[in-house]
Motif scaffolding. Sequence first.
Motif, PDB file in Angstrom:
ATOM      1  N   UNK A 269      29.374  18.979 -30.072  1.00 58.02           N
ATOM      2  CA  UNK A 269      28.185  19.168 -30.896  1.00 58.02           C
ATOM      3  C   UNK A 269      28.544  18.837 -32.336  1.00 58.02           C
ATOM      4  N   UNK A 270      27.575  18.357 -33.089  1.00 60.80           N
ATOM      5  CA  UNK A 270      27.884  18.050 -34.478  1.00 60.80           C
ATOM      6  C   UNK A 270      28.486  19.279 -35.154  1.00 60.80           C
ATOM      7  N   UNK A 271      29.419  19.058 -36.021  1.00 63.34           N
ATOM      8  CA  UNK A 271      30.068  20.205 -36.645  1.00 63.34           C
ATOM      9  C   UNK A 271      29.282  20.680 -37.856  1.00 63.34           C
ATOM     10  N   UNK A 272      27.991  20.443 -37.821  1.00 61.42           N
ATOM     11  CA  UNK A 272      27.168  20.869 -38.949  1.00 61.42           C
ATOM     12  C   UNK A 272      26.985  22.384 -38.928  1.00 61.42           C
ATOM     13  N   UNK A 273      26.530  22.863 -40.051  1.00 56.78           N
ATOM     14  CA  UNK A 273      26.284  24.298 -40.168  1.00 56.78           C
ATOM     15  C   UNK A 273      24.844  24.605 -39.803  1.00 56.78           C
ATOM     16  N   UNK A 274      24.664  25.570 -38.975  1.00 53.29           N
ATOM     17  CA  UNK A 274      23.310  26.004 -38.639  1.00 53.29           C
ATOM     18  C   UNK A 274      23.363  27.506 -38.470  1.00 53.29           C
ATOM     19  N   UNK A 275      22.251  28.146 -38.783  1.00 48.47           N
ATOM     20  CA  UNK A 275      22.218  29.598 -38.630  1.00 48.47           C
ATOM     21  C   UNK A 275      22.236  29.947 -37.146  1.00 48.47           C
ATOM     22  N   UNK A 276      23.235  30.716 -36.751  1.00 50.70           N
ATOM     23  CA  UNK A 276      23.350  31.086 -35.349  1.00 50.70           C
ATOM     24  C   UNK A 276      23.146  32.578 -35.150  1.00 50.70           C
TER      25      UNK A 276
END
Length: 420
Positions: A269-276
């Motif tokens: 998965x893209x190593x982007x930041x997303x609120x999890x």
Amino acid sequence: VDSNTQLDMEKLQNSFPGFRNKYRLIKRIGEGTFSTVYKAEDLQYDYYDNSWDLDKENEKWTPPPLKRTDYSTQHTSQTLDHAQRSAQTLGHSSATLDYMQHREQPRRRPKYVAIKKIYVTSSPTRILNELELLHDLRDCQAVCPLITAFRHTDQVVAILPYFRHTDFREYFRKMTVPDMAIYLRSLFTALSYVHHKGIIHRDIKPTNFLYDPTSQRGVLVDFGLAEREGTECKPCLCHDDPNVRRSRLRAAHLAGTGPHNGYPKQDTRPSRRANRAGTRGFRAPEVLFKCTEQTTKIDIWSAGVILLTILSRRFPFFNSADDVEAMIEIATIFGHRRMRAAGQLHGCMFETTIPTIGNVGFSFERIILWSTCRSDDREGLSKDEKMAVEFLARCMDLDPSRRISAVEALDHPFLMMGMD
Ligand code: ADP
Ligand code: MG
């Protein structure tokens, strides 16, 4: 009350000057990741010194206007110690956050309160966020209001009216379909208000929706992970027109920067930041796919998981230890094909060789029949159950843009069943 709880209660009573004159702690009612909650008696309950009015006629809470002038969230600095940061973020002026206002007329207030002691390890901005969002939601009957909040050094407590409720595990197996409709109507009424205010709760699950099966009323609590829609938001492919999305995906693929094969054989998965933020088992697919433009629809998915739990009589329904396992569980139901399409919405490639994940998955109807041991039953689900399942499928749509909204849900025939 065991001796450990007794000790904790002693500590809490001693940590605030004057606490003993204000509240009598009764028992511990909840312990979460971020707080411990106690039931207490408000000793001055008939002598009202703040302006929370319980408007008897409209059964509505009327809070004081937010009167806070001297706090700033800008001041949080890494170099300050925690207590200092708490003070700077949550206000210097006094130990009481200025939600209170002196009133000459004595007012009524609830006799029993829930005292939420927020762990000192929670960041002050987070605490402030929760208090502010609760303040924004004060007019909603289906959201448990904040009466007041106190701070003493780095310890913050929030005072809420005590809401009588029963543990979900005690009643969910006995619920009839009309009971489910009433329960969910109450939950979706709260959600429609929260979402109307542009707030995502982010942690919808049974322990955060306090429900009293006797009065058939419920209130939403715990805005500790909640956020305003659009906070820290970056454009995600899922908000594009499908044609635009396809051409972007193709271009990314050609440039070699696009999604790679192999997931979850290997996490690409893209190593982007997303609120999890949220609770495992209740996270929407777009959260798992690290969508960077999450919406209030993530709460609808979680509410759907609650309904699936009730219909299947299995709690917890999803039992994954991490996000990869959570995706496998969802993929097992929906099948490889739909899961792949769901991933692509957010620029993720979902590939797997796990044999239990079929191409097409299973219908909710079959899953519910299996989990309630009726797989041999020729009659299948009842007419009412079928209506509930139709609603469930609208809540657990893998595509957030097609998923039903809370307002739409209130007009759905299943929730209409829950009308008085
Ligand atoms: P946490 O962030 O620790 O999960 P919550 O706000 O969810 O904190 O509260 C934890 C538990 O405390 C809830 O699941 C519920 O059992 C109890 N609780 C919280 N608020 C109230 C209330 N107003 N009335 C009664 N019980 C409450
Ligand atoms: Mg909670």
